[in-house]
Scaffold this motif. Structure first.
Motif, PDB file in Angstrom:
ATOM      1  N   THR A   2      47.660  49.203  39.268  1.00  0.00           N
ATOM      2  CA  THR A   2      47.055  48.418  38.199  1.00  0.00           C
ATOM      3  C   THR A   2      47.937  47.232  37.838  1.00  0.00           C
ATOM      4  N   THR A   3      47.352  46.056  37.807  1.00  0.00           N
ATOM      5  CA  THR A   3      48.078  44.849  37.438  1.00  0.00           C
ATOM      6  C   THR A   3      47.856  44.569  35.955  1.00  0.00           C
ATOM      7  N   VAL A   4      48.927  44.532  35.188  1.00  0.00           N
ATOM      8  CA  VAL A   4      48.825  44.285  33.758  1.00  0.00           C
ATOM      9  C   VAL A   4      49.222  42.837  33.485  1.00  0.00           C
ATOM     10  N   VAL A   5      48.244  42.044  33.102  1.00  0.00           N
ATOM     11  CA  VAL A   5      48.477  40.645  32.744  1.00  0.00           C
ATOM     12  C   VAL A   5      47.794  40.396  31.413  1.00  0.00           C
ATOM     13  N   GLN A   6      48.520  39.915  30.451  1.00  0.00           N
ATOM     14  CA  GLN A   6      47.959  39.670  29.131  1.00  0.00           C
ATOM     15  C   GLN A   6      46.893  38.574  29.201  1.00  0.00           C
ATOM     16  N   PRO A   7      45.808  38.734  28.421  1.00  0.00           N
ATOM     17  CA  PRO A   7      44.790  37.675  28.389  1.00  0.00           C
ATOM     18  C   PRO A   7      45.373  36.308  28.056  1.00  0.00           C
ATOM     19  N   SER A   8      46.417  36.273  27.244  1.00  0.00           N
ATOM     20  CA  SER A   8      47.028  34.997  26.883  1.00  0.00           C
ATOM     21  C   SER A   8      47.567  34.273  28.109  1.00  0.00           C
ATOM     22  N   VAL A   9      48.186  35.016  29.030  1.00  0.00           N
ATOM     23  CA  VAL A   9      48.729  34.419  30.251  1.00  0.00           C
ATOM     24  C   VAL A   9      47.593  33.931  31.147  1.00  0.00           C
ATOM     25  N   PHE A  62      41.944  29.302  24.041  1.00  0.00           N
ATOM     26  CA  PHE A  62      42.099  29.564  22.606  1.00  0.00           C
ATOM     27  C   PHE A  62      42.539  31.010  22.337  1.00  0.00           C
ATOM     28  N   GLY A  63      43.068  31.210  21.138  1.00  0.00           N
ATOM     29  CA  GLY A  63      43.425  32.540  20.688  1.00  0.00           C
ATOM     30  C   GLY A  63      44.840  32.949  20.999  1.00  0.00           C
ATOM     31  N   VAL A  64      45.597  32.093  21.658  1.00  0.00           N
ATOM     32  CA  VAL A  64      46.948  32.449  22.074  1.00  0.00           C
ATOM     33  C   VAL A  64      47.975  32.095  21.001  1.00  0.00           C
ATOM     34  N   PRO A  94      37.254  37.802  25.483  1.00  0.00           N
ATOM     35  CA  PRO A  94      36.673  38.703  24.472  1.00  0.00           C
ATOM     36  C   PRO A  94      37.686  39.211  23.458  1.00  0.00           C
ATOM     37  N   ALA A  95      38.923  39.415  23.885  1.00  0.00           N
ATOM     38  CA  ALA A  95      39.951  39.924  22.977  1.00  0.00           C
ATOM     39  C   ALA A  95      40.252  38.958  21.846  1.00  0.00           C
ATOM     40  N   PHE A  96      39.900  37.678  22.023  1.00  0.00           N
ATOM     41  CA  PHE A  96      40.229  36.665  21.026  1.00  0.00           C
ATOM     42  C   PHE A  96      39.037  36.235  20.171  1.00  0.00           C
ATOM     43  N   LEU A  97      37.878  36.828  20.404  1.00  0.00           N
ATOM     44  CA  LEU A  97      36.710  36.473  19.589  1.00  0.00           C
ATOM     45  C   LEU A  97      36.833  37.111  18.204  1.00  0.00           C
ATOM     46  N   PRO A  98      36.594  36.332  17.149  1.00  0.00           N
ATOM     47  CA  PRO A  98      36.696  36.883  15.790  1.00  0.00           C
ATOM     48  C   PRO A  98      35.488  37.729  15.419  1.00  0.00           C
ATOM     49  N   ARG A 262      39.155  42.527  47.743  1.00  0.00           N
ATOM     50  CA  ARG A 262      39.687  43.058  48.997  1.00  0.00           C
ATOM     51  C   ARG A 262      41.163  42.703  49.156  1.00  0.00           C
ATOM     52  N   LEU A 263      41.554  41.569  48.590  1.00  0.00           N
ATOM     53  CA  LEU A 263      42.940  41.120  48.715  1.00  0.00           C
ATOM     54  C   LEU A 263      43.830  41.687  47.607  1.00  0.00           C
ATOM     55  N   GLY A 264      43.293  42.564  46.762  1.00  0.00           N
ATOM     56  CA  GLY A 264      44.109  43.211  45.753  1.00  0.00           C
ATOM     57  C   GLY A 264      43.923  42.702  44.344  1.00  0.00           C
ATOM     58  N   PHE A 265      43.109  41.646  44.163  1.00  0.00           N
ATOM     59  CA  PHE A 265      42.834  41.176  42.811  1.00  0.00           C
ATOM     60  C   PHE A 265      42.050  42.252  42.050  1.00  0.00           C
ATOM     61  N   GLN A 266      42.276  42.315  40.752  1.00  0.00           N
ATOM     62  CA  GLN A 266      41.551  43.246  39.895  1.00  0.00           C
ATOM     63  C   GLN A 266      40.855  42.465  38.785  1.00  0.00           C
ATOM     64  N   ALA A 267      39.676  42.936  38.430  1.00  0.00           N
ATOM     65  CA  ALA A 267      38.933  42.306  37.344  1.00  0.00           C
ATOM     66  C   ALA A 267      39.578  42.698  36.018  1.00  0.00           C
ATOM     67  N   ALA A 268      40.193  41.734  35.355  1.00  0.00           N
ATOM     68  CA  ALA A 268      40.840  42.012  34.069  1.00  0.00           C
ATOM     69  C   ALA A 268      39.807  42.135  32.954  1.00  0.00           C
ATOM     70  N   TYR A 269      38.812  41.245  32.966  1.00  0.00           N
ATOM     71  CA  TYR A 269      37.731  41.285  31.985  1.00  0.00           C
ATOM     72  C   TYR A 269      36.666  40.274  32.376  1.00  0.00           C
ATOM     73  N   GLU A 270      35.466  40.487  31.840  1.00  0.00           N
ATOM     74  CA  GLU A 270      34.402  39.493  31.972  1.00  0.00           C
ATOM     75  C   GLU A 270      34.410  38.620  30.723  1.00  0.00           C
ATOM     76  N   ARG A 271      34.192  37.342  30.923  1.00  0.00           N
ATOM     77  CA  ARG A 271      34.228  36.387  29.819  1.00  0.00           C
ATOM     78  C   ARG A 271      32.926  35.598  29.778  1.00  0.00           C
TER      79      ARG A 271
END
Length: 283
Positions: A2-9, A62-64, A94-98, A262-271
């Motif tokens: 699992t790749t952990v990347v903050q939405p801000s990054v 936005f939201g960072v 989505p994490a930054f929507l009020p 296929r190359l190892g990317f992971q879906a972090a979220y849908e926006r």
């Protein structure tokens, strides 16, 4: 893994790449396409008044450094009104929507549209997957782009996405020799048929402008472009890769999405893409 990347990054990586891509276009192109830009609340707001594709007028990142508020969104919409932008897209993780986002949308005339997928991957994982695949593309050669092919590269890039060539090709070509950008091309029998570039910011590499002309698809060219850029990112000291593509809906298939997975990317979220339009009564 699992790749952990903050939405801000992930959000700022895309925002800064898109800002550079547009604001570094030649002045003649910026004038012809009615391009203006500003920064609001830590995000970037980009307007292309004469954009026939309705793709490039975007507000994102936005939201960072500051929360998304009614005041911030009103300021963004006011910028677009002043620029007389026919329509624009607000892209907010989505994490930054009020909590009052529905009320903000109703007040500003913003409606939900299609969605994109934010994808992330560690550089080491992508390179390991690329090495494991080890399947050479059928007749496709991928290599770093030489400066003399800049305009040809820009032309192929916009054609691959179905966009007009005039002005748009020059916008893409301008990035080829700019610091921070690392363009690659894909050739089939001596013809440039595919494009892709990296925008490096710190230890993050933003994948950008990846596309292959219709007649050259199905040969592994896009995967080869992804792999080449992943290897380049590792050489440049990048730890994280970031990319975006359209989300699949029932009955659709996005080859770009599956190539990245296929190359190892992971879906972090849908926006979601939030659409704003210039009201006719404001003319």
């Amino acid at each position: 893994m699992t790749t952990v990347v903050q939405p801000s990054v992930a959000e700022q990586s895309e925002a800064e790449a898109l800002h550079r891509f547009q604001t570094e276009a030649p002045e003649s192109v910026r004038t012809a396409l009615g391009m203006t830009a500003t920064r609001i609340g830590g995000g970037v707001v980009l307007s292309m008044r004469e954009d026939s594709t309705h793709f490039w007028s975007k507000a994102l990142g936005f939201g960072v450094t500051a929360p998304v508020t009614a005041r911030l969104v009103a300021e963004v919409c006011d910028f677009y009104r002043a620029a007389r932008t026919p329509q624009a897209t607000l892209q907010i993780a989505p994490a930054f929507l009020p909590e009052d986002w529905p009320e903000i949308c109703a007040r500003e005339g913003i409606v939900r549209g299609s969605s994109s997928v934010k994808l992330v991957c560690t550089t080491d994982e992508a390179v390991a997957r690329a090495d494991a695949l080890a399947v050479p593309p059928a007749g496709i050669r991928v290599a770093p782009l030489a400066a003399e092919h800049a305009l040809e590269w820009g032309t192929v890039m916009v054609r691959a996405f179905g966009a007009p060539v005039e002005h748009y090709a020059e916008m893409g070509a301008a990035t080829v020799t700019r610091p921070g950008w690392h363009p690659y091309g894909a050739w089939l029998d001596g013809e440039l048929v595919g494009t892709g570039t990296l925008f490096v910011r710190g230890d993050t590499a933003q994948f950008f402008a990846g596309g292959v002309l219709p007649h050259a698809r199905g040969r592994g060219g896009q995967t080869a472009l992804l792999a080449a850029r992943a290897r380049a990112a590792r050489q440049l000291g990048c730890r994280v890769l970031v990319a975006e593509t359209g989300a699949e809906t029932p009955g659709t298939h996005n080859s770009s999405l599956h190539n990245m997975l296929r190359l190892g990317f992971q879906a972090a979220y849908e926006r979601p893409n939030w659409s704003w339009r210039f009201a006719l009564d404001e003319n």
